[in-house]
Scaffold this active site. Structure first.
Site, short mmCIF file in Angstrom:
data_model
loop_
_atom_site.label_atom_id
_atom_site.label_comp_id
_atom_site.label_asym_id
_atom_site.label_seq_id
_atom_site.Cartn_x
_atom_site.Cartn_y
_atom_site.Cartn_z
N ASP A 82 -24.60 -2.05 118.49
CA ASP A 82 -23.93 -2.24 119.77
C ASP A 82 -22.76 -1.28 119.91
O ASP A 82 -22.02 -1.04 118.95
CB ASP A 82 -23.42 -3.69 119.89
CG ASP A 82 -24.55 -4.71 119.79
OD1 ASP A 82 -25.59 -4.48 120.44
OD2 ASP A 82 -24.38 -5.71 119.08
N ASP A 134 -19.44 -0.57 122.40
CA ASP A 134 -18.57 -1.02 123.48
C ASP A 134 -17.68 0.14 123.93
O ASP A 134 -17.29 0.99 123.12
CB ASP A 134 -17.70 -2.19 123.03
CG ASP A 134 -18.52 -3.42 122.67
OD1 ASP A 134 -19.65 -3.54 123.19
OD2 ASP A 134 -18.04 -4.25 121.87
N ASP A 177 -7.80 -7.61 117.77
CA ASP A 177 -7.53 -8.56 116.69
C ASP A 177 -7.14 -7.89 115.38
O ASP A 177 -6.07 -8.13 114.83
CB ASP A 177 -8.73 -9.50 116.50
CG ASP A 177 -10.06 -8.77 116.42
OD1 ASP A 177 -10.07 -7.52 116.34
OD2 ASP A 177 -11.10 -9.44 116.42
#
Length: 446
Positions: A61, A63, A142
Site C-alpha cells: 500500500d 499513501d 504516531d
C-alpha cells in the site's frame, strides 16, 4: 543525517543516500504524485511505505500526503471519491489498487481550529479535520518511523522528526508525549506492538513504559475497530511475536480477558503451548502466501477460555453436550463485548470446538458422519494442534489422518466390530428384506 526529534527544521536525505528506487514504488502512486505536482501542489509518499522501502521491504500500500484539500484532489482525478468523517480522505482508484491521499494536518491548538477538532473527555479524538503544513503534519503522525516523506521533485526523503535515524536503528519512537498520544487514540498501543513484531523493531522505552498502565483505555475503543486491529495483528506473519508482546504489556488482559485468565490458571501449560503452536503455524501459512480462516484463528485464541468455562459447567453437574453449548455461548458473548467477532466467524469456531469430542467416538456411523462433516478438516487440524500439548491425543490424530486417505471399504475394516463401510452416515450394507409369503387365496364352494 536527520535533525534530532523536535527540532522542527527537518533534514533532506538525498537520493544517493537513502536507496529508495522508483521501480519499487507503485506506478499509480507515482502517477498521483506527478499529477498533483503538475497542478501546483506539494505531494509526497508517506508513512509505512517509505519506512518499508528504507529497510528493503516491498510495501503493498502507498499513501500520499499533500497540501491539496480533499476537494482539490477530487477535482484532479475523475476516479476519486472522498471518505471519512474523523479524517477526511481522498481515495483514488486504479482498478483493484487504491491510493489514499490525505491533506497535511495541523495540531489544531489555535482557537480558529477548535470547530474542526473534537476531543472526548478521556482525551481521544472524535473528529479531526484541521489542515496544515508538511512540518505540522509530521508532528501529528504516531511514530517517527512513519513520518518520512518521499518526493518526486528530487527523489529525496524529507525527515522532520528524526525518523530516518530511528528506521536505521530499528526503533519505534512515539512523536510527542506518549501518555497524551495514547489517550488520544488507545489503539496506538496495539499499533506499537504490531509494528514492532512485524518489522522486528524495538519499542523505545519512553513509548513502552506507559502501556501497561494505560492498557485499560482500549476498553473504550470500538469493538469493531478492535476486531480489525486483531486481524492485522495476527494475520501479518508475526502472530507469535505479537502475542508475546500483548502479554508483556498487559494488553492481552484487555483484548482477551477470558483467555488471559485461563492461561494464568492452567497449571500444566498445555493450553499455552497449543496456542503458541497455532500462532507459529499461522505465521508459516501467512509467510508462505496461504490463507488463514479467521474462524479458526479465533477458535485457537479463545480455546483456553472455552476449556475453562467447560470445566466449570461440568463441575457444576451439567451434561457434556449442554456444557459444550453453554460454554461456547458464554465465552463468545463475553468476548464480543470487547472484540466484535462476526457470526460468520463465531459459528465455525463453535463447530470446531464441539467436534473435538467426536474424534474419540469410533463407531461405524459416527466415523463416516464425522468425515462427511463440512467442518471436519478444520476440526481435525485443531485436534492436531491440541496434540502438541497433549501427547495422549497422538493416537487419535494418527487414526483420523489415516482415515482421510482410505477408501470406505478399507476404513470399515479398521473400525472395531465393523465389516462394511458407512456412506454419509448410513451403512452401505443393508440386509435383504425378507419376502412376505403370500397366503394362498381361499377357495369357496360354489
Amino acid at each position: 543525517m536527520s535533525d534530532p526529534q523536535g527540532s522542527g527544521q527537518g533534514a533532506v536525505i538525498a537520493r544517493a543516500d537513502h536507496g529508495v528506487s522508483r521501480k519499487d514504488i507503485s506506478p499509480n502512486a507515482l502517477r498521483v504524485l506527478y499529477k498533483l505536482r503538475d497542478a501546483g501542489f506539494e505531494a509526497y509518499i508517506v508513512g509505512g511505505a517509505v519506512r518499508d522501502l528504507l529497510i528493503g521491504g516491498h510495501p503493498k500500500d502507498f499513501d500520499v500526503a499533500t497540501n491539496a484539500t480533499p476537494e482539490q484532489v477530487r477535482a484532479q482525478f475523475r476516479n476519486c471519491r472522498l471518505i471519512g468523517r474523523r479524517f477526511r480522505l481522498a481515495h483514488i482508484m486504479f482498478g483493484q489498487e487504491i491510493i489514499e491521499v490525505a491533506t497535511f494536518r495541523a495540531s489544531g491548538d489555535d482557537d480558529t481550529a477548535l470547530v474542526d477538532r473534537q476531543v472526548h473527555e478521556e482525551g481521544h479524538l472524535i473528529r479531526d479535520n484541521v489542515y496544515g503544513t508538511l512540518e505540522e503534519d509530521a508532528f501529528r503522525r504516531d511514530f517517527t518511523a512513519n513520518a518520512l516523506y518521499y518526493t518526486v521533485e528530487d527523489f529525496s526523503v524529507r525527515d522532520i522528526v528524526g525518523g530516518y535515524a530511528d528506521v536505521q536503528a530499528r526503533i519505534l519512537r512515539l512523536i510527542g508525549d506518549p501518555v497524551t498520544r495514547y489517550r488520544e487514540d488507545p489503539v496506538r498501543m496495539l499499533r506499537a506492538v504490531r509494528l514492532a513484531a512485524k518489522l522486528d523493531f524495538s519499542i523505545h522505552a519512553t513509548a513502552a513504559e506507559p502501556i501497561p498502565e494505560l492498557a485499560g483505555l482500549l476498553a473504550s475503543a470500538s469493538s469493531a475497530r478492535l476486531f480489525d486491529e486483531c486481524l492485522k495483528i495476527f494475520l501479518a506473519g508475526s502472530a507469535e511475536k505479537s502475542f508475546l508482546l500483548l502479554e508483556r504489556f498487559a494488553l492481552l488482559d484487555v483484548l482477551f480477558p477470558d483467555t488471559a485468565k485461563a492461561l494464568q490458571t492452567n497449571r500444566t501449560g498445555a493450553l499455552r503451548d497449543m496456542l503458541l503452536e497455532s500462532l507459529r503455524q499461522t505465521d508459516a501459512r501467512v509467510n508462505a502466501g496461504k490463507s488463514v480462516a479467521p474462524g479458526f484463528l479465533f477458535a485457537c485464541l479463545l480455546w483456553p477460555a472455552y476449556c475453562r468455562e467447560l470445566a466449570i459447567l461440568q463441575n457444576s453437574g451439567a451434561e457434556l453436550s449442554v456444557a459444550q453449548q453453554r460454554a461456547a455461548d458464554r465465552v463468545t458473548l463475553r468476548q464480543v463485548e470487547r472484540i466484535a467477532i462476526p457470526r460468520r466467524f463465531s459459528l465455525p469456531m463453535h463447530e470446531i470446538w464441539q467436534l473435538q469430542t467426536r474424534f474419540s467416538q469410533r463407531t461405524r456411523k459416527r466415523v463416516f458422519r464425522l468425515l462427511a462433516h463440512p467442518r471436519f478438516r478444520a476440526a481435525f487440524d485443531f485436534l492436531a494442534l491440541r496434540a502438541t500439548g497433549i501427547p495422549e491425543l497422538a493416537e487419535e490424530v494418527q487414526f483420523w489422518e489415516q482415515a482421510q486417505t482410505m477408501a470406505p471399504e478399507q476404513l470399515a475394516q479398521i473400525i472395531p466390530g465393523q465389516s462394511k463401510p458407512a456412506i454419509g452416515g448410513e451403512s452401505a450394507h443393508v440386509p435383504p428384506k425378507r419376502r412376505r409369503r403370500r397366503s394362498k387365496p381361499k377357495t369357496t364352494d360354489g
